[in-house]
Design a protein around this motif. Structure first.
Motif, PDB file in Angstrom:
ATOM      1  N   ALA A 167       0.831  -1.209   0.000  1.00 44.32           N
ATOM      2  CA  ALA A 167       0.000   0.000   0.000  1.00 44.32           C
ATOM      3  C   ALA A 167       0.862   1.255   0.000  1.00 44.32           C
ATOM      4  O   ALA A 167       0.588   2.210  -0.749  1.00 44.32           O
ATOM      5  N   GLU A 168       1.924   1.268   0.827  1.00 44.15           N
ATOM      6  CA  GLU A 168       2.817   2.417   0.879  1.00 44.15           C
ATOM      7  C   GLU A 168       3.561   2.590  -0.436  1.00 44.15           C
ATOM      8  O   GLU A 168       3.736   3.714  -0.942  1.00 44.15           O
ATOM      9  N   PRO A 246       8.989  -1.206  -6.895  1.00 37.37           N
ATOM     10  CA  PRO A 246       7.701  -0.593  -7.226  1.00 37.37           C
ATOM     11  C   PRO A 246       7.874   0.433  -8.336  1.00 37.37           C
ATOM     12  O   PRO A 246       8.864   1.167  -8.373  1.00 37.37           O
ATOM     13  N   GLY A 247       6.926   0.461  -9.258  1.00 41.79           N
ATOM     14  CA  GLY A 247       7.039   1.386 -10.375  1.00 41.79           C
ATOM     15  C   GLY A 247       5.756   1.445 -11.160  1.00 41.79           C
ATOM     16  O   GLY A 247       4.682   1.083 -10.665  1.00 41.79           O
ATOM     17  N   TYR A 248       5.861   1.887 -12.399  1.00 37.96           N
ATOM     18  CA  TYR A 248       4.657   2.038 -13.213  1.00 37.96           C
ATOM     19  C   TYR A 248       5.004   2.064 -14.689  1.00 37.96           C
ATOM     20  O   TYR A 248       6.158   2.270 -15.083  1.00 37.96           O
ATOM     21  N   LEU A 249       3.978   1.841 -15.496  1.00 36.12           N
ATOM     22  CA  LEU A 249       4.046   2.009 -16.942  1.00 36.12           C
ATOM     23  C   LEU A 249       3.316   3.293 -17.291  1.00 36.12           C
ATOM     24  O   LEU A 249       2.265   3.596 -16.711  1.00 36.12           O
ATOM     25  N   SER A 250       3.848   4.046 -18.239  1.00 30.39           N
ATOM     26  CA  SER A 250       3.216   5.298 -18.626  1.00 30.39           C
ATOM     27  C   SER A 250       3.493   5.583 -20.092  1.00 30.39           C
ATOM     28  O   SER A 250       4.337   4.934 -20.725  1.00 30.39           O
ATOM     29  N   LEU A 251       2.767   6.550 -20.622  1.00 28.69           N
ATOM     30  CA  LEU A 251       3.009   7.089 -21.953  1.00 28.69           C
ATOM     31  C   LEU A 251       3.529   8.506 -21.781  1.00 28.69           C
ATOM     32  O   LEU A 251       2.946   9.299 -21.028  1.00 28.69           O
ATOM     33  N   ASP A 252       4.637   8.836 -22.460  1.00 32.15           N
ATOM     34  CA  ASP A 252       5.166  10.184 -22.324  1.00 32.15           C
ATOM     35  C   ASP A 252       4.334  11.171 -23.147  1.00 32.15           C
ATOM     36  O   ASP A 252       3.305  10.802 -23.724  1.00 32.15           O
TER      37      ASP A 252
END
Length: 297
Positions: A167-168, A246-252
């Motif tokens: 969660a953190e 921990p991380g993420y996928l994104s579109l620039d």
């Protein structure tokens, strides 16, 4: 062992072998090539093999060692900071990560010799018995023990020491994305460590930082400048585990996919690892499209 039994034994080990190849080479495409070569050799074995897993591990390890010299030569002429091809896993699996090989450890492994790297990964990460590691590396057990011990000392500071709850971790991931997207200096100041480092791998294919950005002041200046210059905002796709962090996928702002991994210690971000090189994201794009298609059904 009949052909169908041989095929079944290989299929049961394939994902583990690809993971080993990726940890050795830092490349999924090369790991898949190595595992395919291992299959061809495995399919042609005539003698009886008592332990298929150990036998296949030996083949993959030796094939990786053959490739590591040329891989290192390519990295010496790589444009900008080099990061391994990201291993992206569902955030739902955050509490049950298979191993603790994070991107920070992968970068530390680059400082090892090929034999040290192989000994450390096989024995310390993949739990291969020392006697079997010795067979795989064609070395005496005592020599392998020294290789693994030397490697362990050289990378021990890069191994995970701080546990962050799911969660953190997700809260920090989403807060960081929003703050970096908005150029929110106050929010970023509360998140980033004083000696934070930003690694951005574009490989000369897309716009990325040509050097590692070090320090809080430089990081804040960078994010504020990027926000001012952006015509459109980046888009958050989903939280994920990226190379064990921990991380993420994104579109620039151009709509290009990137992965971001965050090294978090005691609630602060000490490392930011962004992979933007499209050549390193083909497997991530394929899995993302598959997941999107399943959700649409």
């Amino acid at each position: 062992m009949h052909a169908d039994q041989r095929a079944a034994a290989f299929a049961s080990e394939r994902q583990r072998l690809i993971r080993l190849g990726h940890r050795m080479l830092g490349s999924f495409s090369e790991a898949e090539d190595v595992v395919q070569d291992a299959w061809l050799r495995w399919a042609g074995v005539e003698e009886e093999v008592r332990d298929p897993a150990a036998y296949l591990t030996r083949i993959v390890t030796r094939l990786c060692l053959d490739r590591m010299k040329s891989a290192r030569a390519r990295r010496e002429i790589y444009v900008g900071p080099w990061l391994p091809e990201p291993l992206v896993e569902s955030f739902d699996a955050y509490e049950t990560i298979a191993d603790d090989v994070t991107v920070t450890l992968m970068l530390a492994l680059e400082r090892l010799s090929p034999l040290e790297r192989a000994a450390f990964l096989l024995h310390d990460v993949f739990d291969v018995a020392l006697t079997e590691v010795a067979v795989a590396l064609d070395r005496e057990p005592a020599a392998v023990r020294q290789l693994a011990s030397r490697a362990r000392r050289r990378v021990q500071t890069a191994r995970p020491r701080y546990q962050v709850g799911a969660a953190e971790a997700e809260r920090i991931v989403r807060t960081f994305f929003a703050a970096s997207r908005d150029g929110d200096v106050a929010a970023l100041s509360a998140l980033l460590a004083r000696d934070v480092e930003i690694h951005s791998d574009g490989g000369g294919k897309v716009l990325a930082f040509r050097n590692v950005v070090c320090g809080l002041v430089n990081a804040l200046r960078l994010f504020a400048s990027a926000h001012r210059k952006a015509v459109t905002s980046p888009s958050f796709l989903r939280s994920a585990i990226v190379d064990g962090l921990p991380g993420y996928l994104s579109l620039d702002h151009n709509g290009a996919l990137q992965t971001t991994a965050l090294e978090i210690r005691a609630g602060r971000i000490f490392g930011i690892y962004m992979v933007k090189n499209p050549d390193k994201l083909t497997h991530v794009q394929a899995s993302t499209r598959t997941a999107q298609n399943k959700r649409q059904r």
